[in-house]
Scaffold this active site. Structure first.
Site, PDB file in Angstrom:
ATOM      1  N   SER A 101       9.895 -18.162   3.873  1.00 52.72           N
ATOM      2  CA  SER A 101      11.112 -17.712   4.561  1.00 52.72           C
ATOM      3  C   SER A 101      10.911 -17.978   6.044  1.00 52.72           C
ATOM      4  CB  SER A 101      11.285 -16.200   4.349  1.00 52.72           C
ATOM      5  OG  SER A 101      12.266 -15.669   5.214  1.00 52.72           O
ATOM      6  N   TYR A 140       8.410  -7.188   3.638  1.00 46.77           N
ATOM      7  CA  TYR A 140       8.880  -8.568   3.395  1.00 46.77           C
ATOM      8  C   TYR A 140       8.167  -9.543   4.337  1.00 46.77           C
ATOM      9  CZ  TYR A 140      12.172 -12.402   2.468  1.00 46.77           C
ATOM     10  OH  TYR A 140      12.739 -13.613   2.119  1.00 46.77           O
TER      11      TYR A 140
HETATM   12  N1  LIG Z   1      18.727 -15.600   0.422  1.00 46.24           N
HETATM   13  C1  LIG Z   1      18.142 -15.775   1.601  1.00 46.24           C
HETATM   14  O1  LIG Z   1      18.794 -15.707   2.668  1.00 46.24           O
HETATM   15  C2  LIG Z   1      16.659 -16.086   1.657  1.00 46.24           C
HETATM   16  C3  LIG Z   1      16.111 -16.349   2.940  1.00 46.24           C
HETATM   17  C4  LIG Z   1      14.752 -16.618   3.042  1.00 46.24           C
HETATM   18  C5  LIG Z   1      13.969 -16.666   1.907  1.00 46.24           C
HETATM   19  N2  LIG Z   1      14.521 -16.409   0.688  1.00 46.24           N
HETATM   20  C6  LIG Z   1      13.626 -16.465  -0.480  1.00 46.24           C
HETATM   21  O2  LIG Z   1      14.206 -17.267  -1.495  1.00 46.24           O
HETATM   22  C7  LIG Z   1      13.714 -16.828  -2.773  1.00 46.24           C
HETATM   23  C8  LIG Z   1      14.888 -16.642  -3.725  1.00 46.24           C
HETATM   24  O3  LIG Z   1      15.685 -15.589  -3.214  1.00 46.24           O
HETATM   25  P1  LIG Z   1      17.258 -15.450  -3.492  1.00 46.24           P
HETATM   26  O4  LIG Z   1      17.882 -15.247  -2.184  1.00 46.24           O
HETATM   27  O5  LIG Z   1      17.713 -16.510  -4.390  1.00 46.24           O
HETATM   28  O6  LIG Z   1      17.251 -14.035  -4.209  1.00 46.24           O
HETATM   29  P2  LIG Z   1      17.967 -13.512  -5.550  1.00 46.24           P
HETATM   30  O7  LIG Z   1      17.778 -12.045  -5.542  1.00 46.24           O
HETATM   31  O8  LIG Z   1      19.346 -14.063  -5.638  1.00 46.24           O
HETATM   32  O9  LIG Z   1      17.086 -14.188  -6.697  1.00 46.24           O
HETATM   33  C9  LIG Z   1      15.736 -13.820  -6.907  1.00 46.24           C
HETATM   34  C10 LIG Z   1      15.426 -13.911  -8.389  1.00 46.24           C
HETATM   35  O10 LIG Z   1      14.042 -13.519  -8.571  1.00 46.24           O
HETATM   36  C11 LIG Z   1      13.967 -12.716  -9.741  1.00 46.24           C
HETATM   37  N3  LIG Z   1      12.776 -11.858  -9.725  1.00 46.24           N
HETATM   38  C12 LIG Z   1      12.599 -10.690  -9.057  1.00 46.24           C
HETATM   39  N4  LIG Z   1      11.398 -10.174  -9.356  1.00 46.24           N
HETATM   40  C13 LIG Z   1      10.802 -11.038 -10.226  1.00 46.24           C
HETATM   41  C14 LIG Z   1       9.554 -11.048 -10.917  1.00 46.24           C
HETATM   42  N5  LIG Z   1       8.672 -10.042 -10.767  1.00 46.24           N
HETATM   43  N6  LIG Z   1       9.277 -12.089 -11.734  1.00 46.24           N
HETATM   44  C15 LIG Z   1      10.176 -13.096 -11.916  1.00 46.24           C
HETATM   45  N7  LIG Z   1      11.373 -13.122 -11.318  1.00 46.24           N
HETATM   46  C16 LIG Z   1      11.680 -12.111 -10.482  1.00 46.24           C
HETATM   47  C17 LIG Z   1      15.260 -11.904  -9.723  1.00 46.24           C
HETATM   48  O11 LIG Z   1      15.567 -11.382 -11.031  1.00 46.24           O
HETATM   49  C18 LIG Z   1      16.278 -12.938  -9.234  1.00 46.24           C
HETATM   50  O12 LIG Z   1      16.878 -13.650 -10.303  1.00 46.24           O
HETATM   51  C19 LIG Z   1      12.911 -15.554  -2.513  1.00 46.24           C
HETATM   52  O13 LIG Z   1      11.528 -15.861  -2.469  1.00 46.24           O
HETATM   53  C20 LIG Z   1      13.405 -15.119  -1.129  1.00 46.24           C
HETATM   54  O14 LIG Z   1      12.475 -14.329  -0.441  1.00 46.24           O
HETATM   55  C21 LIG Z   1      15.842 -16.117   0.544  1.00 46.24           C
END
Ligand SMILES: NC(=O)c1ccc[n+]([C@@H]2O[C@H](COP(=O)([O-])OP(=O)(O)OC[C@H]3O[C@@H](n4cnc5c(N)ncnc54)[C@H](O)[C@@H]3O)[C@@H](O)[C@H]2O)c1
Length: 301
Positions: free
Chosen positions: A156, A169
Site C-alpha cells: 500500500s 495497518y
Molecule cells: N482499496 C484501497 O484503497 C487499497 C489501498 C491500498 C492497499 N490496498 C490493499 O489491497 C488489497 C485488497 O484490498 P481491497 O481494497 O480489494 O479490499 P476488499 O476488502 O475489497 O477485499 C479484500 C478481500 O480479502 C479477503 N480476506 C480477508 N481476510 C482474509 C483471510 N484471512 N484470508 C483470505 N482472504 C481474506 C476478504 O474476504 C475480501 O474478499 C489489500 O491488501 C489492501 O490492503 C487497498
C-alpha cells in the site's frame, strides 16, 4: 542496476501471461476480484482464494460465465497449512503456477493503545503473515519453473508513510514491503526467471473500509476516520478494474515498484526520503490531510 523509469517499454500482458496460471488471494471482492477477471481476460487459468466462501463462489461463477478456466479454493491466508493446501490444489489442477498475487488484506481504525491484542494480531496475521505464507508455499516451485514466474505482493502507499488512527495497518504494510524487498534480493540470487513486485495502491473503490475492524474508547473518533476514508475511496478512488489493469501491466513489465497512483506515490516517498535524510520527525497524517483538503484528490488506502 537501472531505475524503473529507464525501462519504459511496455510488455503485452497477454503475451506474458496468456495460457499460464494465476493464483490470487483475497479474490472474493475488490482488487482481488478485478485482478482475477482481468487475468482471465488475458487468457490465464485462474485459481482464486478467499476467506469468505460465499463471496468467492460468486466470483467463481462470474469467471465461469465469461468462459474462464477457474478453480476456487476457500482459504484463510493466516493458516500456513491452508496456504500449502492451496498451492497443492493449484499444482494438481494445472501443473504449474506462473503468477502469484498475495492480495488478501484488511483494515482497522483506532488509536494504537486502544487497539486490542486480538485486532493487532489479526491485522498482522492477515496482512503480513498471509503474504509470508504465500511466499513460503509457492516460491520454491515457481522458482524451479523453466518459465518466467511472477510474485506480486500487495502492500500500500501506507508502506512508505505513517499516520494516526491506523497503526496496525501501517505496521503490517511496512512489513509487507520489507518482506518483498528481501524476497527480491533472495530470488535474484536463486531464481533468475522470477520477477518480484511490490504493489502499492492508493485509493481504490472497494469495501475495505466497510469491513474495517475498530477498537476504541471513543467511537466518534473512529467513526470520523471511517467516514472520511469511505468518502475518500468513493469520491476520489479509482475503480478496482483500473487498478487491476495497472497492476498486471506493471507485473508484465517486470517492475518492482507498482504504484496504482504514481504521482501520489512519488509525493509520499519524497516526503519520507526528506524525513530520513534530514532526520526530522514524522509529519504525515493521511486521514487528517484528506479531511483538510475536503476530499480533493490525493491520499492513501
Ligand atoms: N482499496 C484501497 O484503497 C487499497 C489501498 C491500498 C492497499 N490496498 C490493499 O489491497 C488489497 C485488497 O484490498 P481491497 O481494497 O480489494 O479490499 P476488499 O476488502 O475489497 O477485499 C479484500 C478481500 O480479502 C479477503 N480476506 C480477508 N481476510 C482474509 C483471510 N484471512 N484470508 C483470505 N482472504 C481474506 C476478504 O474476504 C475480501 O474478499 C489489500 O491488501 C489492501 O490492503 C487497498
Amino acid at each position: 542496476m537501472t531505475s524503473q523509469s529507464c525501462e519504459a517499454a511496455m510488455t503485452d500482458p497477454r503475451q506474458a501471461f496468456g495460457g499460464r496460471t494465476a493464483v490470487i488471494t483475497g479474490a472474493g471482492g475488490g482488487i482481488g476480484r478485478a485482478l482475477s477477471l482481468h487475468a482471465a481476460d488475458l487468457g490465464m487459468r485462474v485459481v482464486i482464494a478467499d476467506l469468505d466462501a460465499a463471496r468467492l463462489e460468486e466470483v467463481r461463477r462470474e469467471l465461469s460465465d465469461v468462459g474462464a478456466t477457474v478453480l476456487a479454493v476457500p482459504t484463510d491466508v493466516r493458516d500456513a497449512d491452508a496456504v500449502d493446501a492451496l498451492a497443492g490444489a493449484a499444482h494438481a489442477a494445472f501443473g504449474s503456477v506462473e503468477l502469484l498475487v498475495n492480495n488478501a488484506g484488511i483494515e482497522s481504525v483506532g488509536r494504537i493503545w486502544e487497539t486490542s491484542p486480538e485486532t493487532w494480531q489479526r491485522m498482522q496475521r492477515v496482512n503480513a503473515d498471509g503474504v509470508f505464507n504465500g511466499i513460503r508455499s509457492f516460491v520454491p516451485r515457481m522458482g524451479a519453473s523453466p518459465h518466467p514466474t511472477y510474485v506480486a505482493n500487495v502492500a500500500s502507499v501506507a508502506a512508505v508513510t505513517s499516520g494516526t488512527m491506523n497503526a496496525a495497518y501501517y505496521a503490517s504494510k511496512h512489513a509487507v514491503l520489507a518482506m518483498t524487498e528481501c524476497l527480491y534480493l533472495e530470488a535474484g540470487e536463486q531464481f533468475p526467471r522470477m520477477t518480484v513486485s511490490a504493489v502499492c495502491p492508493a485509493a481504490v473503490r472497494t469495501r475495505i473500509f466497510e469491513d474495517a475492524l475498530t477498537d476504541t474508547a471513543d467511537p466518534s473518533s473512529t467513526d470520523e476516520v471511517l467516514d472520511t476514508m469511505r468518502g475518500h475511496l468513493r469520491e476520489d478512488g479509482i475503480t478496482a478494474e483500473v487498478a487491476a489493469e495497472r497492476i498486471l501491466q506493471g507485473v508484465a513489465d517486470r517492475q518492482f515498484w507498482i504504484p496504482t497512483h504514481p504521482e501520489r506515490f512519488a509525493e509520499l516517498t519524497s516526503r519520507r526520503a526528506t524525513m530520513l535524510n534530514q532526520l526530522t520527525p514524522p509529519t504525515a497524517n493521511v486521514a487528517k490531510e484528506i479531511q483538510q483538503r475536503g476530499n480533493s484528490p490525493a491520499p492513501t488506502g
